[in-house]
Scaffold this motif. Structure first.
Motif, PDB file in Angstrom:
ATOM      1  N   UNK A   1       0.867  -1.275  -0.105  1.00  8.49           N
ATOM      2  CA  UNK A   1      -0.109  -0.074  -0.015  1.00  8.49           C
ATOM      3  C   UNK A   1       0.812   1.501   0.081  1.00  8.49           C
ATOM      4  N   UNK A   2       2.324   1.165   0.166  1.00  5.69           N
ATOM      5  CA  UNK A   2       2.865   2.380   0.480  1.00  5.69           C
ATOM      6  C   UNK A   2       2.583   3.598  -0.642  1.00  5.69           C
ATOM      7  N   UNK A   3       3.014   3.079  -1.819  1.00  9.11           N
ATOM      8  CA  UNK A   3       3.045   4.096  -2.791  1.00  9.11           C
ATOM      9  C   UNK A   3       1.588   4.455  -3.123  1.00  9.11           C
ATOM     10  N   UNK A   4       0.430   3.797  -3.203  1.00 12.90           N
ATOM     11  CA  UNK A   4      -0.753   4.091  -3.095  1.00 12.90           C
ATOM     12  C   UNK A   4      -1.351   4.916  -2.234  1.00 12.90           C
ATOM     13  N   UNK A   5      -0.943   4.961  -1.288  1.00 12.83           N
ATOM     14  CA  UNK A   5      -1.227   5.736   0.031  1.00 12.83           C
ATOM     15  C   UNK A   5      -0.653   7.246  -0.217  1.00 12.83           C
ATOM     16  N   UNK A   6       0.197   7.223  -1.022  1.00 14.06           N
ATOM     17  CA  UNK A   6       1.155   8.659  -1.164  1.00 14.06           C
ATOM     18  C   UNK A   6       0.090   9.556  -1.797  1.00 14.06           C
TER      19      UNK A   6
END
Length: 306
Positions: free
Chosen positions: A125-130
């Motif tokens: 989820x890291x980049x998507x939550x950006x």
């Protein structure tokens, strides 16, 4: 059912607290909330992904969250532009991907499969939550709170919480009542076409609530979460809000199906059990993340063309 309702009330309370603190006190409260979601979600996905690929390198995944979010905050609050944080994040993200590739290339412990699973978790989820962070960054230079926010920032935060939540509620209510043809039985056997349609109405309802609040704020000249018209006229504001609600609902349901695909491949029912009756953090924010990406890109285009 009782446990699910109680947990749902607790989640609603947390959402409300984050919205109020972010809009009336300081944007950092929203940023910290998203950061914690990224950390918890990254940890949760480890168990599921290692059932699909080689085990991810957990320490690199956690370092990626800290490094990328740190780069976002530094860039955003140092350069003070709408896109500075996003640029800083992706530079750090690219660096962590390079580090992951080098670690697996020169390590005797890790193989290519470890890099694949690690990079997958970096993306989801890291980049998507950006992108949710990006919405919170639509703030005029040097300003904080509702007075310094663009119309897109405040509306985006409100939509980000309401559209996914009401999409899920309406999809469940309509689907469990009407039932009928299955939507994607291979991915999620309980989801129905009627539920998906109900979810679309839920997304429109969420956007309608935000639109009503905008109208009340403009009509009576009061500050309601800092909400303002998105354009110079009501016609443009209404069209944009309805589009955001409807398409946002579609992205929410895509996010839900994507999470179901991962769980089906991993052979797990939920990503975790930290939220009784709801599963894990990812189980609650699967559609939230996709909505955030859509809302950010939509508002970014509006900033460029308006």
């Amino acid at each position: 059912m009782k446990t699910r309702v109680i947990t749902g009330i607790f989640i609603t309370f947390i959402y409300a607290a984050v919205i109020l603190l972010a809009l009336y006190v300081h944007p950092i409260f929203f940023d910290v909330f998203i950061f914690l979601l990224a950390l918890c979600g990254t940890y949760e996905l480890t168990n599921a992904v290692k059932r699909m690929f080689s085990p991810p390198i957990v320490v690199l995944n956690l370092i990626t969250v800290v490094a990328c979010f740190g780069a976002f905050w530094f860039s955003q609050y140092f350069f003070k532009t709408y896109s500075a944080g996003m640029t800083g994040f992706f530079l750090a993200f690219a660096l962590m991907i390079l580090v992951t590739v080098l670690v697996t290339a020169f390590s005797k412990t890790y193989v290519k499969g470890n890099a694949v699973s690690t990079i997958f978790i970096m993306l989801y989820p890291c980049a998507l939550l950006l992108f949710s962070l990006g919405i919170n960054a639509f703030i005029d230079v040097g300003q904080v709170g509702v007075s310094g926010s663009t119309p897109y920032r405040n509306a985006g935060i409100a939509l980000l919480f309401l559209v996914p939540a009401l999409t899920d509620v309406m999809a469940y209510a309509v689907g469990s009542t009407v039932k009928g043809k299955k939507l994607c039985p291979n991915l999620s056997p309980k989801k129905t076409v009627s539920g998906a349609v109900g979810g679309l109405f839920g997304g429109l309802l969420g956007a309608g609530i935000v639109l009503l609040l905008i109208y009340l704020a403009e009509r009576f000249s009061v500050n309601i979460f800092g909400l303002q018209m998105l354009t110079d006229g009501w016609t443009g504001t209404i069209i944009n809000m309805l589009a955001l609600g409807l398409i946002g609902s579609v992205f929410d349901q895509i996010g839900d199906l994507f999470a179901s695909y991962i769980k089906r491949k991993a052979g797990v029912k939920d990503f975790a059990n930290v939220l009784p009756g709801h599963g894990g953090i990812i189980d609650r924010i699967d559609g939230f993340m996709f909505c955030g990406a859509f809302f950010y890109l939509y508002f970014a285009v509006m900033i460029l063309i308006v």
